[in-house]
Design an enzyme around this catalytic site. Structure first.
Site, PDB file in Angstrom:
ATOM      1  N   ASP A  63       0.166 -14.833 -28.721  1.00 41.98           N
ATOM      2  CA  ASP A  63      -1.587 -14.570 -28.133  1.00 41.98           C
ATOM      3  C   ASP A  63      -3.160 -14.503 -29.130  1.00 41.98           C
ATOM      4  O   ASP A  63      -2.792 -13.897 -30.217  1.00 41.98           O
ATOM      5  CB  ASP A  63      -1.657 -13.381 -27.213  1.00 41.98           C
ATOM      6  CG  ASP A  63      -1.091 -13.856 -26.236  1.00 41.98           C
ATOM      7  OD1 ASP A  63      -0.154 -15.328 -25.293  1.00 41.98           O
ATOM      8  OD2 ASP A  63      -0.695 -13.073 -25.443  1.00 41.98           O
ATOM      9  N   THR A  64      -3.317 -15.214 -29.710  1.00 36.32           N
ATOM     10  CA  THR A  64      -3.986 -15.333 -30.683  1.00 36.32           C
ATOM     11  C   THR A  64      -5.486 -15.548 -29.928  1.00 36.32           C
ATOM     12  O   THR A  64      -6.170 -15.989 -28.772  1.00 36.32           O
ATOM     13  CB  THR A  64      -3.900 -16.420 -31.430  1.00 36.32           C
ATOM     14  OG1 THR A  64      -2.201 -16.259 -32.008  1.00 36.32           O
ATOM     15  CG2 THR A  64      -4.458 -17.524 -32.174  1.00 36.32           C
TER      16      THR A  64
END
Length: 512
Positions: free
Chosen positions: A333-334
């Protein structure tokens, strides 16, 4: 113009530009805010990669990924009972975070405003609180069970035992303290002194191999490197070199360049070709990409005509095929944001803690939530990505930039873990091959061939799905949006900026 996946981050970046700050100032303000208001996607306990192009100069890449502890070896992990993979919640999945080293390096070299001013919005939101946005709330709720792996993370991020709802207020006062320390002292505030001592003590209590020396030596671990690149239909596409997966994105583009992907190509054909090229590139990524020291010369080899022609020839336009390495050895998730300032300086910036809420390992004395990027390491002896002392693991996070005639014209990036390399190729193909504008290219329904299946978003028509299944693809309808993206295009004639932010997220592109 600034484009991020959260409105408060975009506003913070825009504020820096409005008071005379430059692209780096705006990017740092935006990412600092995002670490506060989107804590499941990014944080100061994560890693970072950057592509930066000063006006009139070639782009350069900043590697802000963290290294494994000095005591991290395959034998040491085997002794703990780990054999095949490193679980995301394991302390051995936590390399020394590289983000703060990268932020401070970037600011030292190209920032113009003081960090105290740049971090002001983030500190204020952390102390006084902020309202949870809809997509953040949705993702937070999906991670409730995962957060329960760590009692400290659960106690902090699940007030009253549940995820906060959209519109509810949330505070991170300890994160405000860390940001204020970094703004005042610099990277050593994170990698040394009492903060580092507490983080190391917490990690060792979990069974980690980290030492204070590992952290002290990491304050200046971020470093500038030369980007890697290839051409696609006359445009130059730049990526960070390994240990990132940008090489896989360039491989996909080079493979696809041998096919007509114009507007008249049926959607099933386009998805099929992208899937087949993706499988080939990712097969090489997983087998060959690792720490920069183990990947020397790899980009030249895998982007060579010999490699690309061999891989391209293996694609059957009518049938899904298993991927193979081009030289045929047998093996069983970034958050992303970009900014362009009034001078034309452009930055492509990505910051990540990998999984939603990273490793879930939260140090209650410092408020630092650690990433889990070390889970990407292999535990196979001799593998280029095998864990070893001070080695960096293969990373999925990749900022990108497009240039024309040597002039950078578009910083862009795609979020979504493993999807990112495939997403880069699909996004650029939509713009270059079919003439879509930035927003239309982002909002198209997505597909992703990975792990033996072809994930597709629900917007892909049933007739296209049926054709893909007929060709042998194993389809799975994605139960959540695939990735997210941001981009800013600089018109080379007028200098006008065109920005877009993915509708799958809460963010926006905004300028003045």
């Amino acid at each position: 113009m600034v484009a991020t996946s959260h409105p408060l981050a975009s506003a913070a970046g825009l504020e820096m530009l409005a008071i005379g700050g430059k692209a780096v100032d705006a990017a740092l303000a935006a990412v600092a805010v995002q670490c506060v208001v989107d804590p499941l996607m990014t944080g100061i306990g994560g890693d970072c990669f950057v592509l930066y192009a000063a006006k009139g100069e070639p782009a350069k890449a900043l590697n802000g990924s963290g290294r494994a502890p000095g005591a991290a070896t395959i034998d040491a992990l085997h002794a703990t009972g780990l054999r095949d993979v490193i679980p995301p919640t394991s302390p051995h999945a936590i390399t020394v975070p590289g983000a703060i080293s990268a932020w401070c390096k970037l600011h030292d070299d190209h920032g113009t405003l003081p960090l105290e001013r740049i971090f002001a919005r983030a500190i204020a939101y952390a102390e006084a609180g902020f309202a949870i946005t809809p997509r953040v709330a949705q993702d937070w709720a999906r991670n409730v069970d995962y957060l329960k792996n760590d009692k400290h993370a659960a106690a902090f991020f699940l007030p009253a035992g549940k995820a906060p709802l959209a519109g509810e207020m949330f505070r991170q006062p300890l994160l405000a303290e860390r940001l204020r320390e970094i703004a005042t002292v610099g990277a050593t505030a994170f990698y040394g002194g009492e903060t580092a001592r507490r983080m190391v003590g917490h990690l060792r209590a979990l069974g980690g191999l980290h030492t204070e020396d590992d952290f002290t030596q990491s304050a200046d671990q971020a470093h500038w490197v030369e980007p890697i690149s290839t051409t696609y239909r006359g445009y130059e596409v730049l990526e960070c070199p390994p240990n990132g997966q940008g090489l896989a994105a360039l491989m996909i583009l080079r493979i696809l360049e041998g096919f007509d992907l114009g507007p008249d190509l049926p959607q099933a054909d386009r998805i099929h070709l992208q899937a087949e090229a993706t499988k080939l590139a990712y097969h090489h990524r997983d087998r060959l990409i690792g720490d920069p020291a183990t990947s020397e010369g790899l980009a030249d080899e895998l982007l060579s005509d010999a490699a690309i022609n061999a891989l391209r020839s293996r694609i059957d336009p009518h049938r899904a095929s298993p991927p193979v390495l081009w030289n045929e050895p047998e093996h069983k998730d970034t958050v992303y944001l970009c900014v362009v300032d009034e001078e034309g300086n452009a930055i492509s910036f990505i910051n990540s803690i990998f999984n939603g809420f990273g490793s879930t390992r939260l140090d209650p004395s410092t408020g630092v939530l650690f990433h889990c990027r070390g889970r990407s390491f292999s535990l196979e002896e001799g593998h280029p990505n095998a864990i070893a002392p001070y080695r960096r693991p293969m990373h999925t996070i990749i900022p990108a930039m497009v240039a024309k005639d040597g002039v950078p014209i578009m910083p862009f990036g795609v979020m979504g873990g493993d999807y990112q390399a495939a997403g880069h190729a699909a996004f650029l193909s939509a713009i270059i091959d079919r003439g879509l504008d930035l927003q239309a290219a982002m909002d198209e329904s997505r597909s992703f061939a990975y792990g033996g299946e072809l994930q597709i978003e629900p917007g892909i028509p049933a007739v296209v799905r049926e054709e893909l299944e007929r060709r042998g693809h194993v389809l799975r309808i994605a139960d959540e949006p695939i990735g997210g993206s941001q981009a800013i295009r600089i018109d080379p004639v007028t200098g006008t900026l065109f920005g877009a932010s993915d509708s799958r997220k809460d963010g926006m592109a905004i300028g003045f």
